[in-house]
Design a protein around this motif. Structure first.
Motif, short mmCIF file in Angstrom:
data_model
loop_
_atom_site.label_atom_id
_atom_site.label_comp_id
_atom_site.label_asym_id
_atom_site.label_seq_id
_atom_site.Cartn_x
_atom_site.Cartn_y
_atom_site.Cartn_z
N LYS A 121 3.38 -16.42 63.12
CA LYS A 121 3.47 -16.05 61.70
C LYS A 121 2.54 -14.88 61.45
CE LYS A 121 2.24 -20.24 60.38
NZ LYS A 121 1.90 -21.39 59.51
N ARG A 122 2.90 -14.05 60.49
CA ARG A 122 2.05 -12.90 60.14
C ARG A 122 1.71 -12.94 58.66
NH1 ARG A 122 2.72 -6.65 61.98
NH2 ARG A 122 1.50 -7.54 63.69
N PHE A 123 0.43 -12.77 58.38
CA PHE A 123 -0.04 -12.74 57.00
C PHE A 123 -0.79 -11.43 56.77
CE2 PHE A 123 0.40 -17.14 58.12
CZ PHE A 123 0.99 -17.70 57.00
N VAL A 124 -0.40 -10.73 55.70
CA VAL A 124 -1.00 -9.45 55.36
C VAL A 124 -1.85 -9.65 54.10
CG1 VAL A 124 -0.57 -7.05 54.71
CG2 VAL A 124 0.95 -8.20 56.35
N ILE A 125 -3.10 -9.18 54.15
CA ILE A 125 -4.02 -9.35 53.03
C ILE A 125 -4.60 -7.99 52.67
CG2 ILE A 125 -6.09 -10.53 52.19
CD1 ILE A 125 -5.70 -12.60 54.39
N ASP A 126 -4.64 -7.69 51.38
CA ASP A 126 -5.26 -6.45 50.90
C ASP A 126 -6.36 -6.82 49.91
OD1 ASP A 126 -4.39 -3.99 51.99
OD2 ASP A 126 -4.11 -3.19 49.98
N ALA A 127 -7.52 -6.20 50.08
CA ALA A 127 -8.64 -6.42 49.16
C ALA A 127 -8.59 -5.36 48.05
CB ALA A 127 -9.97 -6.33 49.92
N LYS A 128 -8.56 -5.81 46.81
CA LYS A 128 -8.46 -4.90 45.66
C LYS A 128 -9.64 -5.12 44.72
CE LYS A 128 -4.56 -3.01 46.87
NZ LYS A 128 -4.61 -1.62 47.39
N PHE A 129 -10.62 -4.22 44.79
CA PHE A 129 -11.78 -4.33 43.91
C PHE A 129 -11.43 -3.70 42.56
CE2 PHE A 129 -16.02 -3.23 42.29
CZ PHE A 129 -16.64 -4.45 42.45
N TYR A 130 -10.61 -4.43 41.79
CA TYR A 130 -10.14 -3.95 40.50
C TYR A 130 -10.86 -4.67 39.37
CZ TYR A 130 -6.05 -1.77 42.79
OH TYR A 130 -5.22 -0.99 43.56
N SER A 131 -11.07 -3.95 38.28
CA SER A 131 -11.52 -4.60 37.06
C SER A 131 -10.32 -5.21 36.36
CB SER A 131 -12.19 -3.57 36.15
OG SER A 131 -11.24 -2.58 35.76
N ASP A 132 -10.57 -6.05 35.35
CA ASP A 132 -9.47 -6.65 34.59
C ASP A 132 -8.61 -5.57 33.95
OD1 ASP A 132 -10.02 -9.39 35.03
OD2 ASP A 132 -11.65 -9.31 33.58
N GLU A 133 -9.28 -4.53 33.42
CA GLU A 133 -8.54 -3.47 32.74
C GLU A 133 -7.69 -2.69 33.72
OE1 GLU A 133 -7.87 0.68 31.81
OE2 GLU A 133 -9.46 -0.02 33.14
N PHE A 134 -8.25 -2.35 34.89
CA PHE A 134 -7.49 -1.56 35.86
C PHE A 134 -6.36 -2.39 36.46
CE2 PHE A 134 -6.82 0.54 40.00
CZ PHE A 134 -6.56 1.83 39.54
N MET A 135 -6.61 -3.69 36.68
CA MET A 135 -5.56 -4.57 37.17
C MET A 135 -4.39 -4.59 36.18
SD MET A 135 -4.77 -6.75 39.70
CE MET A 135 -6.16 -7.61 40.42
N HIS A 136 -4.72 -4.63 34.90
CA HIS A 136 -3.68 -4.63 33.86
C HIS A 136 -2.86 -3.35 33.91
CE1 HIS A 136 -1.71 -5.39 30.02
NE2 HIS A 136 -2.11 -4.20 29.60
N ARG A 137 -3.52 -2.21 34.14
CA ARG A 137 -2.81 -0.93 34.20
C ARG A 137 -1.88 -0.83 35.40
NH1 ARG A 137 -5.82 3.90 34.65
NH2 ARG A 137 -7.86 2.95 34.80
N GLN A 138 -2.16 -1.63 36.43
CA GLN A 138 -1.31 -1.63 37.62
C GLN A 138 -0.17 -2.65 37.51
OE1 GLN A 138 -2.04 0.84 39.83
NE2 GLN A 138 -3.59 1.24 38.27
#
Length: 857
Positions: free
Chosen positions: A652-669
């Protein structure tokens, strides 16, 4: 990333005047630049207005040789071109391009806007476009230093951990760590160092000093003084003094300084672990306190289930969808159809047909054709997915009738179906309506009782199992905390003693050098000999036999507060390694430390770090920033190979990405839904649906902002493990395939549990089912403590589900149930209440809601 011809970094500059650059300091790591699906370069960063130390920092571009003569510019409003300013590092003569800004004569600095403005900045470098997405964070300097401190402490802990299952670079039979022998080595080094200080080796060095006339040993200067100064009391004389800066002492000081660093870090690691154990004990106390004879029910989830259940009995909508599917399959084929009624019962053993009976008028009795003993409807065809067990339906179709065994057994094979509709007398409709009515009555009672539900007898039994496991973990953490406290008490006083001893050696003019002189002093002098022998044994004990590893760790200690998103990414890497080795008892391959340090030092490492657990028969290859077959570079890839009980290997393969986002920037994405969808499909991290794709992020409100939570468990308030549908685009073909996990050392001391639960899902979850038993194909292990010592528990006689399997961990007493969904047959795994990654039913925490069909009843 290495093929990108542009380097984007933060720099700090100091100016004498607006034309004279005095000093330029680069951040240790560049921002990560990637090529997006539109063929444009893009990068992400975060600004921290509350951190005054970053006032002099600014973004800067360094161009590759192929485009070094290009003048980059920023694309402003209305496509306005804003040329960038060229500055040259006065020491390295490296060319950087920065935002022009305005000169502030008071602070002697060029003031720019990018360091304090959130949004997007578009750079144009020749024919290349670079989009920089800038997020906003209210984190203070103390918050950011918490990340940095945790990162450094975790790095040292992985290398020096006294309770780790990592056995790589230590001697065979030893585990890198602290025990009585370690303390003895540290004490012996200190003792030898003190004795050396009393009588260190030295060599005489000739010098010139002033002496009384009668004691003078003349040098040319002496005669000059006599001729020019006449009869004076003192004259320059030849003399000698002891020089302690010899090779033996330089090496001895190196040993003392290196041991001082090791002891200091062992104290820091023990402090960090003590805090973690204490936090774990606090959480266990909270979990124990939450175990009451009632349960607080999430009203919103109950209402959501009630609305979903009403759709299950909406015959008009069900039949409309059903006949759309019929029309899609039939594709306008002509048929000589006949109208009749079918009553469908259970599936046959081979699951390719359903036992059934028929009638041709609504008021007739159900019967088999020609009074056959048994009759089935063949569903091993294009129409098979239209029919449901325990239903009654009206059908207009051409059906082929086949008789076997002299007419005792009849098979109906649909050739062409014109229309199909379920009747309200279907068992699944009748039963669903009864359950909906019961759900409604329960909801009314809960509302009257302030949404508190008294636990049933079976729920109390499950709660006692949970309590037993918690008590077990409390004993374990108390014992571990005692060990760590003992280490800290023994080592803390040594830190000052070593520091003072190093200063005493330095005052003698000795300079440290790691080169071992291999002189006779280390043969004849027991103090030099003891210093070297005990230091060598100490390094073997803590797994630092190679000098480059210790030097690299010292470089890690020099990392400053720059590029926090990258620091968060590296911090997540350490948490993954810690969870694999400490929570799930994987052993890392020989040489893993060098691979990890190469990653941290930004030297690149294309090879994975391999982890293996021989007891659970699983192997994990952890890649950092690998290149997928489609050219994309996610942060982490975990390739998991598991050996089944019959000797077959499952991958099995699992891909993980670390996203150091603020709440506001996460909302914009687009929230976590938009971020995960973009990674899984636009960047194709899922590799056409073959991989699971998860993000880890520090934001607190991501689940609420996405319309969640969808599960009643405590962890579901901040994280999503794909347990139920949360994203509109998630078609649930593979449950638990997409997720977003909140991990933040600033706001929570339980981030390790989030990593453990996520990795437990990756390592344990199997979506398939065996025919005879619900047991998993691979070797069973405990998600709560990582042990493979689990035993099968006999089920009580009153449990009619013969396929269900019960297990209990011999070490932590976690009770695990392997079951299946009664509606669709999907396998379910329950790891107690706390470690279960499936959703539980809103009004019954001991029952799991199927992640595949999401049946609300």
């Amino acid at each position: 990333m290495s093929n990108v011809p542009i380097v984007l970094k933060y720099i700090e500059t100091r100016w004498h005047d607006k034309d004279t650059l005095v000093r330029l300091t680069e951040s240790q790591y560049p921002l990560k630049i990637e090529l997006n699906e539109d063929g444009l370069y893009e990068a992400n960063t975060t600004i921290y207005p509350k951190v005054s130390d970053l006032n002099y920092s600014q973004l800067a571009l360094n161009l590759g040789k192929d485009i070094e003569n290009v003048t980059p510019y920023i694309i402003g409003p209305n496509n306005q071109k804003l040329p960038m300013k060229k500055i040259v590092d006065p020491v390295l003569e490296k060319i950087w391009w920065v935002e022009t800004g305005e000169w502030n004569d008071e602070f002697k600095a060029w003031v720019t806007n990018t360091r304090r403005t959130a949004g997007n900045i578009e750079f144009q470098v020749g024919t290349q476009r670079l989009s920089l997405h800038i997020g906003f964070s209210e984190a203070s300097k103390e918050d950011l230093e918490k990340y940095l401190t945790d990162f450094k402490s975790d790095m040292w802990e992985l290398i020096l951990d006294d309770n780790s299952y990592i056995q790589a670079e230590a001697k065979e039979g030893q585990v890198g760590g602290v025990d009585e022998s370690t303390l003895r080595f540290i004490n012996n080094i200190l003792k030898c160092g003190k004795k050396l200080l009393q009588q260190p080796k030295s060599e005489l060095r000739e010098v010139q000093t002033l002496k009384p006339r009668k004691a003078v040993k003349p040098v040319p200067r002496t005669f000059m003084e006599i001729s020019t100064r006449g009869n004076c009391k003192t004259l320059t004389s030849r003399d000698s003094e002891s020089n302690y800066n010899v090779a033996e002492n330089r090496y001895a000081l190196y040993v003392l300084m290196a041991t001082y660093r090791i002891v200091s870090q062992l104290v820091q690691v023990s402090k960090s672990k003590s805090e973690r154990f204490n936090n774990s004990l606090l959480k266990l106390e909270e979990r124990l306190a939450s175990l009451k004879d009632y349960k607080e029910i999430n009203r919103d989830l109950v209402v959501k289930d009630y609305k979903s259940s009403l759709k299950l009995v909406d015959l008009k909508s069900i039949n409309q969808d059903l006949n759309k599917k019929v029309a899609e399959i039939r594709s306008g084929e002509f048929c000589n159809s006949q109208v009749g009624y079918l009553k469908l019962d259970k599936l046959t053993t081979n699951k390719d047909a359903i036992f059934c009976s028929v009638k041709f008028n609504i008021n007739d009795q159900w019967h088999t054709i020609d009074s056959a003993r048994s009759m089935v409807l063949d569903i091993d065809n294009v129409y098979g997915g239209l029919f449901s067990q325990y239903s009654e339906c009206k059908i207009s179709a051409y059906i082929e009738v086949n008789k076997y065994k002299n007419g005792e057994f009849v098979v109906l094979r649909p050739k062409v179906i014109e229309s199909l509709e379920f009747l309200d007398t279907s068992d699944f409709i009748v039963n669903a309506k009864k359950k909906i009515e019961l759900l409604k009555q329960q909801a009314i009672e809960l509302k009257n009782n302030n949404w508190k539900k008294t636990l049933s007898q079976s729920e109390l039994v499950e709660q006692n199992k949970e309590r037993k496991s918690i008590n077990n973990r409390q004993r374990f953490f108390l014992e571990e905390q005692g060990k760590v406290s003992s280490i800290r008490e023994n080592l803390t006083p040594k830190v000052k003693l070593y520091r003072d001893l190093c200063r005493s050696f330095t005052k003698l003019g000795i300079k440290a050098n790691s080169h071992f002189p291999n002189s006779m002093s280390f043969v004849k002098n027991p103090n030099y000999q003891g210093l070297h022998a005990n230091f060598k044994a100490l390094k073997e004990q803590v797994g630092l036999t190679d000098e480059d590893i210790l030097m690299s760790l010292e470089e890690v200690d020099s990392i400053g507060l720059v590029n926090v998103p990258l620091l968060y990414e590296r911090w997540c890497l350490l948490q993954l390694i810690k969870s694999l080795t400490q929570n799930f008892r994987f052993d890392a391959e020989p040489g893993w430390k060098r691979k990890l340090l190469r990653i941290i030092e930004e030297k690149g490492n294309a090879e994975p770090i391999i982890f293996e657990n021989k007891h659970s028969h699983r192997c994990v290859s952890l890649f950092y920033e690998p290149t997928l077959t489609n050219g994309r570079t996610p942060d982490f890839v975990l390739d998991i190979k598991s050996l089944t009980k019959n000797g077959k290997t499952i991958s099995k393969r699992f891909v993980i990405d670390a996203k150091f986002y603020s709440d506001e920037f996460m909302h914009r994405q687009g929230g976590i839904s938009g971020v995960v969808e973009h990674l899984a499909f636009n960047k194709n991290y899922a590799e056409n649906g073959n991989n699971s794709v998860f993000i880890v992020h520090p934001t607190k409100a991501a689940i609420d902002a996405s319309g969640g939570p969808v599960s009643p468990q405590e962890w579901a308030k901040k994280s999503h493990l794909g347990e139920l549908k949360l994203f509109d685009w998630d078609d649930r073909v593979l449950p638990h395939q997409f997720g977003a996990v909140s991990v933040n050392p600033i706001d929570s001391y339980l981030y390790a549990d989030e990593f453990q639960r996520m990795l437990g899902l990756f390592l344990q979850y199997e979506s398939g089912m065996t025919v005879v038993s619900d047991d998993v194909e691979c070797v069973n292990f405990c998600v709560g403590c990582g042990s493979s010592h689990v035993r099968v528990k006999p089920k009580p006689h009153y449990d009619k589900n013969h396929k269900k399997e019960w297990y209990q961990c011999d070490e932590c007493d976690l009770f695990v149930v392997y079951n299946h969904c009664f509606k669709c047959g999907h396998r379910l795994i329950k790891n107690g209440e706390y470690w279960t990654y499936h959703s539980t039913m809103p009004m019954s925490h001991i029952n799991i809601k199927c992640p595949c069909c999401e049946n609300p009843l």
